[in-house]
Scaffold this motif. Structure first.
Motif, PDB file in Angstrom:
ATOM      1  N   ARG A  23       0.690  -1.076   0.090  1.00  0.00           N
ATOM      2  CA  ARG A  23       0.023  -0.105   0.021  1.00  0.00           C
ATOM      3  C   ARG A  23       0.901   1.165   0.085  1.00  0.00           C
ATOM      4  O   ARG A  23       0.668   1.936  -0.874  1.00  0.00           O
ATOM      5  CB  ARG A  23      -0.998  -0.013   1.114  1.00  0.00           C
ATOM      6  CG  ARG A  23      -1.884   1.238   1.337  1.00  0.00           C
ATOM      7  CD  ARG A  23      -2.522   1.509   2.645  1.00  0.00           C
ATOM      8  NE  ARG A  23      -3.158   2.599   2.768  1.00  0.00           N
ATOM      9  CZ  ARG A  23      -2.508   3.956   2.455  1.00  0.00           C
ATOM     10  NH1 ARG A  23      -1.452   4.198   2.522  1.00  0.00           N
ATOM     11  NH2 ARG A  23      -3.466   4.783   2.676  1.00  0.00           N
ATOM     12  N   ALA A  24       1.829   1.325   0.661  1.00  0.00           N
ATOM     13  CA  ALA A  24       2.885   2.298   0.938  1.00  0.00           C
ATOM     14  C   ALA A  24       3.454   2.449  -0.339  1.00  0.00           C
ATOM     15  O   ALA A  24       3.873   3.733  -0.825  1.00  0.00           O
ATOM     16  CB  ALA A  24       3.729   2.158   2.094  1.00  0.00           C
ATOM     17  N   GLU A  25       3.812   1.621  -1.171  1.00  0.00           N
ATOM     18  CA  GLU A  25       4.501   1.504  -2.303  1.00  0.00           C
ATOM     19  C   GLU A  25       3.846   2.126  -3.348  1.00  0.00           C
ATOM     20  O   GLU A  25       4.070   2.996  -4.270  1.00  0.00           O
ATOM     21  CB  GLU A  25       5.146   0.379  -2.701  1.00  0.00           C
ATOM     22  CG  GLU A  25       6.007   0.172  -4.175  1.00  0.00           C
ATOM     23  CD  GLU A  25       6.583  -1.092  -4.143  1.00  0.00           C
ATOM     24  OE1 GLU A  25       6.997  -1.286  -5.485  1.00  0.00           O
ATOM     25  OE2 GLU A  25       6.781  -1.967  -3.479  1.00  0.00           O
ATOM     26  N   LEU A  26       2.450   1.755  -3.490  1.00  0.00           N
ATOM     27  CA  LEU A  26       1.382   2.196  -4.374  1.00  0.00           C
ATOM     28  C   LEU A  26       1.104   3.743  -4.243  1.00  0.00           C
ATOM     29  O   LEU A  26       1.111   4.479  -4.977  1.00  0.00           O
ATOM     30  CB  LEU A  26       0.287   1.368  -4.390  1.00  0.00           C
ATOM     31  CG  LEU A  26       0.108   0.016  -4.864  1.00  0.00           C
ATOM     32  CD1 LEU A  26      -1.005  -0.807  -4.375  1.00  0.00           C
ATOM     33  CD2 LEU A  26       0.428  -0.075  -6.329  1.00  0.00           C
ATOM     34  N   LEU A  27       1.050   4.283  -2.839  1.00  0.00           N
ATOM     35  CA  LEU A  27       0.876   5.483  -2.603  1.00  0.00           C
ATOM     36  C   LEU A  27       1.783   6.390  -2.970  1.00  0.00           C
ATOM     37  O   LEU A  27       2.029   7.482  -3.755  1.00  0.00           O
ATOM     38  CB  LEU A  27       0.564   5.611  -1.100  1.00  0.00           C
ATOM     39  CG  LEU A  27       0.210   6.955  -0.674  1.00  0.00           C
ATOM     40  CD1 LEU A  27      -1.024   7.697  -1.510  1.00  0.00           C
ATOM     41  CD2 LEU A  27       0.054   7.403   1.004  1.00  0.00           C
ATOM     42  N   ALA A  28       3.157   5.687  -3.004  1.00  0.00           N
ATOM     43  CA  ALA A  28       4.446   6.548  -3.536  1.00  0.00           C
ATOM     44  C   ALA A  28       4.407   6.525  -4.666  1.00  0.00           C
ATOM     45  O   ALA A  28       4.851   7.566  -5.295  1.00  0.00           O
ATOM     46  CB  ALA A  28       5.767   5.934  -2.690  1.00  0.00           C
ATOM     47  N   CYS A  29       4.173   5.658  -5.347  1.00  0.00           N
ATOM     48  CA  CYS A  29       4.246   5.692  -6.930  1.00  0.00           C
ATOM     49  C   CYS A  29       3.277   6.740  -7.210  1.00  0.00           C
ATOM     50  O   CYS A  29       3.479   7.723  -8.307  1.00  0.00           O
ATOM     51  CB  CYS A  29       3.895   4.380  -7.407  1.00  0.00           C
ATOM     52  SG  CYS A  29       5.240   3.026  -7.370  1.00  0.00           S
ATOM     53  N   PHE A  30       1.850   6.674  -6.700  1.00  0.00           N
ATOM     54  CA  PHE A  30       0.807   7.689  -7.051  1.00  0.00           C
ATOM     55  C   PHE A  30       1.447   9.096  -6.851  1.00  0.00           C
ATOM     56  O   PHE A  30       1.361  10.037  -7.786  1.00  0.00           O
ATOM     57  CB  PHE A  30      -0.339   7.544  -6.249  1.00  0.00           C
ATOM     58  CG  PHE A  30      -1.381   8.442  -6.523  1.00  0.00           C
ATOM     59  CD1 PHE A  30      -2.315   8.355  -7.674  1.00  0.00           C
ATOM     60  CD2 PHE A  30      -1.456   9.469  -5.544  1.00  0.00           C
ATOM     61  CE1 PHE A  30      -3.329   9.356  -7.933  1.00  0.00           C
ATOM     62  CE2 PHE A  30      -2.614  10.535  -5.978  1.00  0.00           C
ATOM     63  CZ  PHE A  30      -3.441  10.363  -7.179  1.00  0.00           C
ATOM     64  N   PHE A  93      -3.823  19.531  -3.226  1.00  0.00           N
ATOM     65  CA  PHE A  93      -4.350  18.201  -3.263  1.00  0.00           C
ATOM     66  C   PHE A  93      -2.985  17.347  -3.310  1.00  0.00           C
ATOM     67  O   PHE A  93      -3.160  16.408  -2.422  1.00  0.00           O
ATOM     68  CB  PHE A  93      -4.962  17.675  -4.907  1.00  0.00           C
ATOM     69  CG  PHE A  93      -5.070  16.480  -4.936  1.00  0.00           C
ATOM     70  CD1 PHE A  93      -6.322  15.980  -4.530  1.00  0.00           C
ATOM     71  CD2 PHE A  93      -4.384  15.617  -5.929  1.00  0.00           C
ATOM     72  CE1 PHE A  93      -6.842  14.406  -4.682  1.00  0.00           C
ATOM     73  CE2 PHE A  93      -4.782  14.115  -6.119  1.00  0.00           C
ATOM     74  CZ  PHE A  93      -5.555  13.715  -5.431  1.00  0.00           C
ATOM     75  N   ALA A  94      -1.641  17.482  -3.944  1.00  0.00           N
ATOM     76  CA  ALA A  94      -0.612  16.873  -3.919  1.00  0.00           C
ATOM     77  C   ALA A  94      -0.059  16.747  -2.364  1.00  0.00           C
ATOM     78  O   ALA A  94       0.169  15.649  -1.622  1.00  0.00           O
ATOM     79  CB  ALA A  94       0.374  17.129  -4.460  1.00  0.00           C
ATOM     80  N   ASP A  95      -0.269  18.062  -1.620  1.00  0.00           N
ATOM     81  CA  ASP A  95       0.247  18.220  -0.170  1.00  0.00           C
ATOM     82  C   ASP A  95      -0.602  17.163   0.699  1.00  0.00           C
ATOM     83  O   ASP A  95       0.046  16.249   1.468  1.00  0.00           O
ATOM     84  CB  ASP A  95       0.055  19.397   0.187  1.00  0.00           C
ATOM     85  CG  ASP A  95       1.371  20.374  -0.464  1.00  0.00           C
ATOM     86  OD1 ASP A  95       2.321  19.492  -0.963  1.00  0.00           O
ATOM     87  OD2 ASP A  95       1.091  21.339  -0.400  1.00  0.00           O
ATOM     88  N   GLU A  96      -2.148  17.047   0.450  1.00  0.00           N
ATOM     89  CA  GLU A  96      -2.949  16.417   1.201  1.00  0.00           C
ATOM     90  C   GLU A  96      -2.764  14.935   1.044  1.00  0.00           C
ATOM     91  O   GLU A  96      -2.751  14.068   2.018  1.00  0.00           O
ATOM     92  CB  GLU A  96      -4.399  16.697   0.922  1.00  0.00           C
ATOM     93  CG  GLU A  96      -4.799  18.189   1.509  1.00  0.00           C
ATOM     94  CD  GLU A  96      -6.134  18.334   1.145  1.00  0.00           C
ATOM     95  OE1 GLU A  96      -7.114  17.434   1.016  1.00  0.00           O
ATOM     96  OE2 GLU A  96      -6.398  19.650   0.911  1.00  0.00           O
ATOM     97  N   VAL A  97      -2.559  14.388  -0.249  1.00  0.00           N
ATOM     98  CA  VAL A  97      -2.369  13.088  -0.377  1.00  0.00           C
ATOM     99  C   VAL A  97      -1.044  12.609  -0.004  1.00  0.00           C
ATOM    100  O   VAL A  97      -1.047  11.715   0.613  1.00  0.00           O
ATOM    101  CB  VAL A  97      -2.402  12.733  -1.973  1.00  0.00           C
ATOM    102  CG1 VAL A  97      -1.861  11.344  -2.344  1.00  0.00           C
ATOM    103  CG2 VAL A  97      -3.762  13.042  -2.610  1.00  0.00           C
ATOM    104  N   ALA A  98       0.158  13.540   0.174  1.00  0.00           N
ATOM    105  CA  ALA A  98       1.517  13.034   0.644  1.00  0.00           C
ATOM    106  C   ALA A  98       1.120  13.072   2.164  1.00  0.00           C
ATOM    107  O   ALA A  98       1.879  12.016   2.862  1.00  0.00           O
ATOM    108  CB  ALA A  98       2.456  14.023   0.357  1.00  0.00           C
ATOM    109  N   ARG A  99       0.526  13.696   2.824  1.00  0.00           N
ATOM    110  CA  ARG A  99       0.399  13.819   4.344  1.00  0.00           C
ATOM    111  C   ARG A  99      -0.443  12.544   4.758  1.00  0.00           C
ATOM    112  O   ARG A  99      -0.054  12.221   5.764  1.00  0.00           O
ATOM    113  CB  ARG A  99      -0.389  15.059   4.545  1.00  0.00           C
ATOM    114  CG  ARG A  99       0.280  16.111   4.848  1.00  0.00           C
ATOM    115  CD  ARG A  99      -0.226  17.196   5.745  1.00  0.00           C
ATOM    116  NE  ARG A  99      -1.559  17.574   5.180  1.00  0.00           N
ATOM    117  CZ  ARG A  99      -1.840  18.456   4.379  1.00  0.00           C
ATOM    118  NH1 ARG A  99      -0.824  19.390   4.005  1.00  0.00           N
ATOM    119  NH2 ARG A  99      -3.042  18.959   3.941  1.00  0.00           N
ATOM    120  N   GLN A 100      -1.434  12.064   4.030  1.00  0.00           N
ATOM    121  CA  GLN A 100      -2.357  10.658   4.174  1.00  0.00           C
ATOM    122  C   GLN A 100      -1.326   9.329   4.378  1.00  0.00           C
ATOM    123  O   GLN A 100      -1.453   8.557   5.008  1.00  0.00           O
ATOM    124  CB  GLN A 100      -3.055  10.618   3.301  1.00  0.00           C
ATOM    125  CG  GLN A 100      -3.423   9.551   2.297  1.00  0.00           C
ATOM    126  CD  GLN A 100      -4.454   9.304   1.452  1.00  0.00           C
ATOM    127  OE1 GLN A 100      -5.236  10.046   1.388  1.00  0.00           O
ATOM    128  NE2 GLN A 100      -4.572   8.172   0.805  1.00  0.00           N
TER     129      GLN A 100
END
Length: 101
Positions: A23-30, A93-100
């Motif tokens: 999950r962390a890897e997928l989120l990092a790729c996103f 948006f990018a900041d919010e996704v990165a914080r999650q």
């Protein structure tokens, strides 16, 4: 802008299952793809480059079931290259996704 993450989270959960490292890897790729296309969009000086980056952002959003990103990319497509409002919304948006993560 508040991140509406229900569909996004459901998509990550479906892809990763209970594997938190996946999950962390997928989120990092996103996040990496989002940053790359956001940077290209910010540097676009012609309609063609702006449109290609916005379309790629829209595809990324659709792939990960992120309705907000799809909507922001469509907003970019509907505006002129370099629109500061769209760029600012994408940065938030990018900041919010990165914080999650």
């Amino acid at each position: 802008m508040t991140l509406d993450k229900a569909d996004f989270e459901a998509n990550l959960a479906a892809a990763a299952g209970h594997d938190m490292s996946l999950r962390a890897e997928l989120l990092a790729c996103f996040c990496a793809s989002l940053e790359t296309q956001r940077d290209l969009l910010a540097r676009a000086r012609c309609d063609g480059n702006w449109e290609v980056s916005a379309l790629r952002l829209r595809g990324l959003g659709a792939s990960f079931h992120s309705r907000q990103l799809v909507d922001l990319a469509q907003e970019a497509l509907d505006t002129a290259p370099g629109d500061p409002v769209v760029l600012r919304k994408l940065a938030q948006f990018a900041d919010e996704v990165a914080r999650q993560g």
